[in-house]
Motif scaffolding. Structure first.
Motif, PDB file in Angstrom:
ATOM      1  N   THR A 125       1.329  -1.463   0.246  1.00 33.84           N
ATOM      2  CA  THR A 125       0.099  -0.390   0.083  1.00 33.84           C
ATOM      3  C   THR A 125       0.715   1.273   0.083  1.00 33.84           C
ATOM      4  O   THR A 125       1.796   0.978   0.931  1.00 33.84           O
ATOM      5  CB  THR A 125      -0.743  -0.360   1.036  1.00 33.84           C
ATOM      6  N   LYS A 126       0.608   2.368  -0.834  1.00 29.34           N
ATOM      7  CA  LYS A 126       1.284   4.048  -1.103  1.00 29.34           C
ATOM      8  C   LYS A 126       0.398   4.818  -0.374  1.00 29.34           C
ATOM      9  O   LYS A 126      -0.808   4.464  -0.890  1.00 29.34           O
ATOM     10  CB  LYS A 126       1.696   3.904  -2.384  1.00 29.34           C
ATOM     11  N   VAL A 127       0.710   5.764   0.437  1.00 29.37           N
ATOM     12  CA  VAL A 127      -0.005   7.154   1.032  1.00 29.37           C
ATOM     13  C   VAL A 127       0.195   7.540  -1.170  1.00 29.37           C
ATOM     14  O   VAL A 127       1.113   8.218  -0.836  1.00 29.37           O
ATOM     15  CB  VAL A 127       0.623   7.199   1.592  1.00 29.37           C
ATOM     16  N   PRO A 128      -1.591   8.210  -1.722  1.00 29.04           N
ATOM     17  CA  PRO A 128      -0.545   8.983  -2.376  1.00 29.04           C
ATOM     18  C   PRO A 128       0.224  10.120  -1.987  1.00 29.04           C
ATOM     19  O   PRO A 128      -0.779  10.997  -1.257  1.00 29.04           O
ATOM     20  CB  PRO A 128      -2.378   9.510  -2.986  1.00 29.04           C
ATOM     21  N   ALA A 129       0.852  10.428  -3.230  1.00 29.94           N
ATOM     22  CA  ALA A 129       1.056  11.946  -2.636  1.00 29.94           C
ATOM     23  C   ALA A 129       2.432  12.263  -1.377  1.00 29.94           C
ATOM     24  O   ALA A 129       2.912  13.439  -1.621  1.00 29.94           O
ATOM     25  CB  ALA A 129       0.018  13.540  -2.563  1.00 29.94           C
ATOM     26  N   ALA A 130       2.475  10.951  -1.177  1.00 30.88           N
ATOM     27  CA  ALA A 130       3.375  11.498   0.351  1.00 30.88           C
ATOM     28  C   ALA A 130       4.431  10.194  -0.372  1.00 30.88           C
ATOM     29  O   ALA A 130       4.473   9.666  -0.925  1.00 30.88           O
ATOM     30  CB  ALA A 130       2.929  10.849   0.997  1.00 30.88           C
ATOM     31  N   HIS A 131       5.894  10.672  -0.175  1.00 34.97           N
ATOM     32  CA  HIS A 131       6.866   9.935  -0.911  1.00 34.97           C
ATOM     33  C   HIS A 131       7.719   9.988   0.193  1.00 34.97           C
ATOM     34  O   HIS A 131       8.995  10.675   0.588  1.00 34.97           O
ATOM     35  CB  HIS A 131       7.650  10.191  -2.485  1.00 34.97           C
ATOM     36  N   GLY A 132       7.805   9.088   1.138  1.00 34.61           N
ATOM     37  CA  GLY A 132       9.281   8.965   1.850  1.00 34.61           C
ATOM     38  C   GLY A 132       9.078   8.713   3.565  1.00 34.61           C
ATOM     39  O   GLY A 132       7.419   8.816   3.419  1.00 34.61           O
ATOM     40  N   ALA A 133       9.207   8.615   4.215  1.00 34.67           N
ATOM     41  CA  ALA A 133       8.746   8.185   5.317  1.00 34.67           C
ATOM     42  C   ALA A 133       8.570   9.475   6.694  1.00 34.67           C
ATOM     43  O   ALA A 133       7.540   9.291   6.703  1.00 34.67           O
ATOM     44  CB  ALA A 133      10.082   7.041   6.380  1.00 34.67           C
ATOM     45  N   PHE A 134       9.270  10.341   5.584  1.00 34.30           N
ATOM     46  CA  PHE A 134       8.493  11.715   6.581  1.00 34.30           C
ATOM     47  C   PHE A 134       7.249  12.557   5.822  1.00 34.30           C
ATOM     48  O   PHE A 134       6.593  12.959   7.226  1.00 34.30           O
ATOM     49  CB  PHE A 134      10.067  13.002   6.825  1.00 34.30           C
ATOM     50  N   ALA A 135       7.122  11.850   5.159  1.00 35.37           N
ATOM     51  CA  ALA A 135       6.157  13.253   3.643  1.00 35.37           C
ATOM     52  C   ALA A 135       5.023  12.025   4.545  1.00 35.37           C
ATOM     53  O   ALA A 135       3.995  12.669   4.677  1.00 35.37           O
ATOM     54  CB  ALA A 135       6.206  12.374   2.546  1.00 35.37           C
ATOM     55  N   VAL A 136       4.735  10.716   4.258  1.00 39.69           N
ATOM     56  CA  VAL A 136       4.218   9.257   5.512  1.00 39.69           C
ATOM     57  C   VAL A 136       3.467   9.966   7.024  1.00 39.69           C
ATOM     58  O   VAL A 136       2.122  10.137   6.675  1.00 39.69           O
ATOM     59  CB  VAL A 136       4.074   8.450   5.234  1.00 39.69           C
ATOM     60  N   ALA A 137       4.774  10.348   7.318  1.00 48.42           N
ATOM     61  CA  ALA A 137       4.499  10.798   8.735  1.00 48.42           C
ATOM     62  C   ALA A 137       3.698  12.015   9.156  1.00 48.42           C
ATOM     63  O   ALA A 137       2.437  12.904   9.211  1.00 48.42           O
ATOM     64  CB  ALA A 137       5.410  11.210   9.599  1.00 48.42           C
ATOM     65  N   VAL A 138       3.951  12.818   7.947  1.00 46.75           N
ATOM     66  CA  VAL A 138       3.233  14.541   7.368  1.00 46.75           C
ATOM     67  C   VAL A 138       2.094  14.331   7.559  1.00 46.75           C
ATOM     68  O   VAL A 138       1.120  14.262   7.868  1.00 46.75           O
ATOM     69  CB  VAL A 138       4.183  15.479   6.696  1.00 46.75           C
ATOM     70  N   ALA A 139       1.125  13.136   6.454  1.00 46.98           N
ATOM     71  CA  ALA A 139       0.309  13.084   5.948  1.00 46.98           C
ATOM     72  C   ALA A 139      -0.637  12.260   7.576  1.00 46.98           C
ATOM     73  O   ALA A 139      -2.019  12.389   7.032  1.00 46.98           O
ATOM     74  CB  ALA A 139       0.257  11.899   5.041  1.00 46.98           C
ATOM     75  N   VAL A 140      -0.343  11.119   7.716  1.00 48.68           N
ATOM     76  CA  VAL A 140      -0.952  11.123   9.110  1.00 48.68           C
ATOM     77  C   VAL A 140      -1.269  12.247   9.704  1.00 48.68           C
ATOM     78  O   VAL A 140      -2.355  12.537  10.044  1.00 48.68           O
ATOM     79  CB  VAL A 140      -0.274   9.993  10.399  1.00 48.68           C
ATOM     80  N   VAL A 141      -1.003  13.852  10.250  1.00 47.30           N
ATOM     81  CA  VAL A 141      -0.804  14.474  10.520  1.00 47.30           C
ATOM     82  C   VAL A 141      -1.845  15.356   9.772  1.00 47.30           C
ATOM     83  O   VAL A 141      -2.852  15.826  10.987  1.00 47.30           O
ATOM     84  CB  VAL A 141      -0.243  15.258  11.403  1.00 47.30           C
ATOM     85  N   ALA A 142      -1.924  15.543   8.844  1.00 46.72           N
ATOM     86  CA  ALA A 142      -2.415  16.466   8.028  1.00 46.72           C
ATOM     87  C   ALA A 142      -3.681  15.847   7.535  1.00 46.72           C
ATOM     88  O   ALA A 142      -5.193  16.813   7.974  1.00 46.72           O
ATOM     89  CB  ALA A 142      -1.410  16.686   6.580  1.00 46.72           C
ATOM     90  N   VAL A 143      -4.083  14.512   7.132  1.00 43.13           N
ATOM     91  CA  VAL A 143      -4.959  14.690   7.243  1.00 43.13           C
ATOM     92  C   VAL A 143      -6.445  14.361   8.123  1.00 43.13           C
ATOM     93  O   VAL A 143      -7.475  15.416   7.941  1.00 43.13           O
ATOM     94  CB  VAL A 143      -5.659  12.883   6.691  1.00 43.13           C
ATOM     95  N   PRO A 144      -5.803  14.394   9.351  1.00 45.10           N
ATOM     96  CA  PRO A 144      -7.240  14.886  10.087  1.00 45.10           C
ATOM     97  C   PRO A 144      -6.476  16.054  10.301  1.00 45.10           C
ATOM     98  O   PRO A 144      -8.405  16.632  11.402  1.00 45.10           O
ATOM     99  CB  PRO A 144      -7.126  13.687  11.212  1.00 45.10           C
ATOM    100  N   LEU A 145      -6.181  17.053  10.651  1.00 44.05           N
ATOM    101  CA  LEU A 145      -5.874  18.083  11.071  1.00 44.05           C
ATOM    102  C   LEU A 145      -7.171  19.101   9.598  1.00 44.05           C
ATOM    103  O   LEU A 145      -7.864  19.787   9.752  1.00 44.05           O
ATOM    104  CB  LEU A 145      -4.517  18.873  10.056  1.00 44.05           C
ATOM    105  N   VAL A 146      -7.201  18.982   8.483  1.00 46.52           N
ATOM    106  CA  VAL A 146      -7.933  19.089   6.737  1.00 46.52           C
ATOM    107  C   VAL A 146      -9.599  18.690   7.715  1.00 46.52           C
ATOM    108  O   VAL A 146      -9.891  20.165   7.762  1.00 46.52           O
ATOM    109  CB  VAL A 146      -7.440  18.529   5.728  1.00 46.52           C
ATOM    110  N   LEU A 147     -10.043  17.853   8.186  1.00 49.27           N
ATOM    111  CA  LEU A 147     -10.904  17.419   8.302  1.00 49.27           C
ATOM    112  C   LEU A 147     -11.128  18.450   9.409  1.00 49.27           C
ATOM    113  O   LEU A 147     -12.789  19.313   9.859  1.00 49.27           O
ATOM    114  CB  LEU A 147     -11.570  15.929   8.940  1.00 49.27           C
ATOM    115  N   LEU A 148     -10.651  18.557  10.758  1.00 50.94           N
ATOM    116  CA  LEU A 148     -10.662  19.200  11.283  1.00 50.94           C
ATOM    117  C   LEU A 148     -11.116  21.106  11.655  1.00 50.94           C
ATOM    118  O   LEU A 148     -11.588  21.661  12.306  1.00 50.94           O
ATOM    119  CB  LEU A 148     -10.002  19.264  13.519  1.00 50.94           C
ATOM    120  N   VAL A 149     -10.033  21.946  10.207  1.00 51.42           N
ATOM    121  CA  VAL A 149     -10.778  22.539  10.115  1.00 51.42           C
ATOM    122  C   VAL A 149     -11.762  23.620   9.611  1.00 51.42           C
ATOM    123  O   VAL A 149     -12.892  24.443   9.891  1.00 51.42           O
ATOM    124  CB  VAL A 149      -8.886  22.972   9.776  1.00 51.42           C
TER     125      VAL A 149
END
Length: 432
Positions: free
Chosen positions: A27-51
């Motif tokens: 499984t790959k996370v779309p638009a996230a390439h690399g471990a650091f980008a995946v970690a940022v995506a884990v935070v960004a997705v719920p943050l967008v929903l909350l905003v």
């Protein structure tokens, strides 16, 4: 017969063990390439929903009193018009973007939007994928700050809503109350003529501003009457005749004039004792429309011609537009007297009372077809001008005079019918 040897295993069969299921790819996370980008995506997705959730709740809490007031009901009626107009804008925009290289025009806007919360959180994932860790952190902090600000706004709105008194329930009093009352002083009403004409014009314009149904009709005609011809001209597919779209839409506001009064039409009926009174009533209503529609139709023609860059077609466009506007107003007055129907005030989607849908259709569609037929002389004159047999400036006075004659004739025909059928008209418009 020789033995049949199986062929080489296919790429898909290599991954399917005997008696088991095909293994799924990693499984790959779309638009996230690399471990650091995946970690940022884990935070960004719920943050967008909350905003988004905090924004919706904060806006609703801040406008709760507006939404429960008369102005809020007006906004509810106009919201459908905003969607309808927005669809036109999206349609024209999609056509432009569908052209070759159209999406490239969005790149400057995308560079700006990636810094606007909550899109900045999504932009942080892309920045982390490119190795711009500082940019990713800044974009995430922007979304976090926006979330904190929205939560504070939401909390303040709820506190004010539960502790502050509702200003709409406080009666206006004091020595300046009469001075603030609309119509108590001069202003634009002082420019109107005395007598019945001035009173009816003022009433019609105030209804157009205050009545939700009337306001929705005005907003639709004014907005679409400008958007459709100008956007077509900007795309290179329009002509000066598209400017007549505004005159046609604005002319429909003259239809079913008595139905807009509903049961309050009895006040008007009590003041009509002759054909002359009925003529003055209808003439004043047509004058109230002309005060807005005539300059606006002229503006639409001028803007359309400017976008097209064809100033030689200006008199031709004005003449046809004036002729069509006069035909719509004259036929609208006639249809108001012959096909009156009631307009429900408690529904944003129904334009006729139950059982009067056919009458409303006959009034509007039949009237529009009749108005189009009455514009045939102006259309023939436009064709004559197009052939080069006459100057385009001859069409301007011809269209204006023909339109004025149609208004005059329609008002006289409607006045006699109105005076003779006042009880029937009152019964027809009081069914809602």
């Amino acid at each position: 017969m020789g033995a049949v040897h199986p062929g080489p295993p296919t790429p898909a069969s290599r991954h399917v063990p005997f008696g088991g299921r095909r293994q799924r790819p990693a499984t790959k996370v779309p638009a996230a390439h690399g471990a650091f980008a995946v970690a940022v995506a884990v935070v960004a997705v719920p943050l967008v929903l909350l905003v988004c959730l905090a924004l919706a709740r904060a806006v609703a809490a801040a406008n709760i009193r507006l939404l429960t007031s008369r102005k809020g009901r007006d906004l509810a009626l106009l919201s459908g018009l905003v969607v309808a107009i927005g669809i036109q804008v999206v349609n024209f925009g999609a056509q432009r973007l569908g052209q070759a290289g159209g999406l490239a025009r969005l790149e400057p806007a995308a560079d700006l939007v990636r810094w606007v919360p909550p899109a900045s959180a999504v932009g942080a994932v892309d920045a982390a994928s490119r190795g711009a860790y500082g940019t990713a952190a800044a974009q995430l902090l922007l979304s976090v700050a926006a979330l904190a600000g929205l939560l504070y706004w939401w909390q303040r709105s709820l506190t004010k809503l539960m502790t502050a008194p509702d200003g709409s329930t406080v009666a206006a009093a004091g020595p300046d109350a009469d001075r603030k009352r609309p119509g108590a002083g001069g202003g634009w009403t002082g420019l109107l003529p005395e007598g019945r004409t001035g009173a009816v014009v003022e009433r019609a314009l105030r209804y157009a501003w205050r009545d939700p149904k009337a306001k929705s009709g005005w907003v639709t005609a004014l907005a679409l009457g400008l958007i459709v011809p100008v956007f077509n001209a900007a795309q290179g597919t329009g002509s000066v005749y598209w400017a007549c779209f505004a005159a046609g839409l604005l002319g429909t506001l003259m239809y079913n004039q008595f139905g807009q009064d509903t049961s309050a039409f009895w006040i008007v009926a009590m003041t009509v004792s002759s054909k002359r009174d009925a003529y003055l009533e209808l003439r004043a209503r047509a004058l109230a429309l002309l005060l807005v529609t005539l300059p606006y139709a002229t503006l639409v023609v001028v803007v359309t011609v400017a976008v097209l860059g064809d100033w030689a077609a200006l008199p031709e466009g004005l003449g046809v537009s004036y002729g069509l506007l006069g035909a719509m107003l004259g036929v609208g007055a006639w249809a108001s007297a012959y096909f009156p129907y009631s307009i429900p005030q408690d529904s944003a989607y129904k334009n006729a009372a139950p059982g009067q849908g056919g009458l409303a259709w006959a009034s509007m569609m039949g009237g529009m077809l009749l108005a189009t037929a009455l514009c045939v002389p102006v259309a023939l004159a436009a064709w004559w001008v197009r052939t080069g047999s006459a100057s385009p400036w001859l069409l301007l006075p011809l269209g204006a005079v023909w339109g004025a004659l149609l208004v005059w004739g329609g008002l006289h025909l409607a006045a006699g019918r109105t005076h003779r059928r006042l009880p029937e008209i009152l019964a027809a418009v009081s069914k809602a």
